[in-house]
Design an enzyme around this catalytic site. Sequence first.
Site, PDB file in Angstrom:
ATOM      1  N   ASP A   9     117.322 -25.284  58.469  1.00 58.94           N
ATOM      2  CA  ASP A   9     118.265 -24.351  57.799  1.00 58.94           C
ATOM      3  C   ASP A   9     119.451 -24.273  58.730  1.00 58.94           C
ATOM      4  O   ASP A   9     120.287 -24.848  58.880  1.00 58.94           O
ATOM      5  CB  ASP A   9     117.572 -23.096  57.317  1.00 58.94           C
ATOM      6  CG  ASP A   9     118.321 -22.067  56.421  1.00 58.94           C
ATOM      7  OD1 ASP A   9     118.829 -21.574  56.975  1.00 58.94           O
ATOM      8  OD2 ASP A   9     117.871 -22.142  55.208  1.00 58.94           O
ATOM      9  N   VAL A  38     113.951 -23.294  49.021  1.00 57.93           N
ATOM     10  CA  VAL A  38     112.788 -24.255  48.582  1.00 57.93           C
ATOM     11  C   VAL A  38     111.355 -23.762  48.800  1.00 57.93           C
ATOM     12  O   VAL A  38     111.175 -23.168  49.850  1.00 57.93           O
ATOM     13  CB  VAL A  38     113.214 -25.668  48.740  1.00 57.93           C
ATOM     14  CG1 VAL A  38     114.524 -26.301  48.244  1.00 57.93           C
ATOM     15  CG2 VAL A  38     112.921 -25.875  50.233  1.00 57.93           C
ATOM     16  N   ARG A  52     102.664 -23.321  49.645  1.00 56.37           N
ATOM     17  CA  ARG A  52     102.564 -24.490  50.680  1.00 56.37           C
ATOM     18  C   ARG A  52     101.797 -25.429  50.296  1.00 56.37           C
ATOM     19  O   ARG A  52     101.783 -26.645  50.558  1.00 56.37           O
ATOM     20  CB  ARG A  52     101.749 -23.912  52.112  1.00 56.37           C
ATOM     21  CG  ARG A  52     102.653 -22.984  52.845  1.00 56.37           C
ATOM     22  CD  ARG A  52     102.056 -22.996  54.229  1.00 56.37           C
ATOM     23  NE  ARG A  52     102.555 -21.487  54.782  1.00 56.37           N
ATOM     24  CZ  ARG A  52     103.658 -21.461  55.601  1.00 56.37           C
ATOM     25  NH1 ARG A  52     104.608 -22.346  55.481  1.00 56.37           N
ATOM     26  NH2 ARG A  52     103.894 -20.245  56.042  1.00 56.37           N
TER      27      ARG A  52
END
Length: 179
Positions: free
Chosen positions: A107, A157, A169
């Site tokens: 990110d 996301v 997860r």
Amino acid sequence: MTDSLIQIHDRYFKPMISHDEIIRKVESIALEINNLNCKHPVFISVLNGSFMFTSDLCKYITLQPKICFIKIASYEGIESTGAIKELIGITEDLKDKDVFIIEDIIDTGNTLEYLYNHILKEKPKKIYTISLLFKPEAYKREISVNFVGFKIPNNFVIGYGMDYNELGRNLQDIYTLAH
Ligand code: IMP
Ligand code: MG
């Protein structure tokens, strides 16, 4: 892949990348890594998010990597906190090794930069960086990401290892915020 929204905590997520697409990409990344013909590869998987990607990636690797895990945290909720806390260190000897940092998603790049500099101190032969997902618009650092699965927009996301406050997860597909 189902078309329907899923709810995690207070948010709704819609399907974005199917498991089949992910696996095809994982296989092609593995092929590229195999072609590097590294003698002493050490894979460092960044927990928790990378557990599923690492596991699938390793199945297609024909090199003989050592595989270890590091746990660091910089995220709370859906935004990067910037501050990084190292939680589990690396026990493997990295000197003169080909080190592969395996990330689920990059990110801001804060985590990657922190890890890269940390590993550099161990005098590896070379450091390769791998990330299944990469958000180019969010990336603020200079370190290049050598192997990227999918470039995605700057949206949150979940799934395939990635969480929203620790849930999501286990999903086999990748989902993005619906609204
Ligand atoms: P960075 O330090 O800002 O590059 O963030 C890296 C870490 O934050 C990743 O390894 C993920 O664990 C987590 N992260 C970043 N973006 C997302 C996202 O969209 N969903 C879930 N986790 C994320
Ligand atoms: Mg991660």
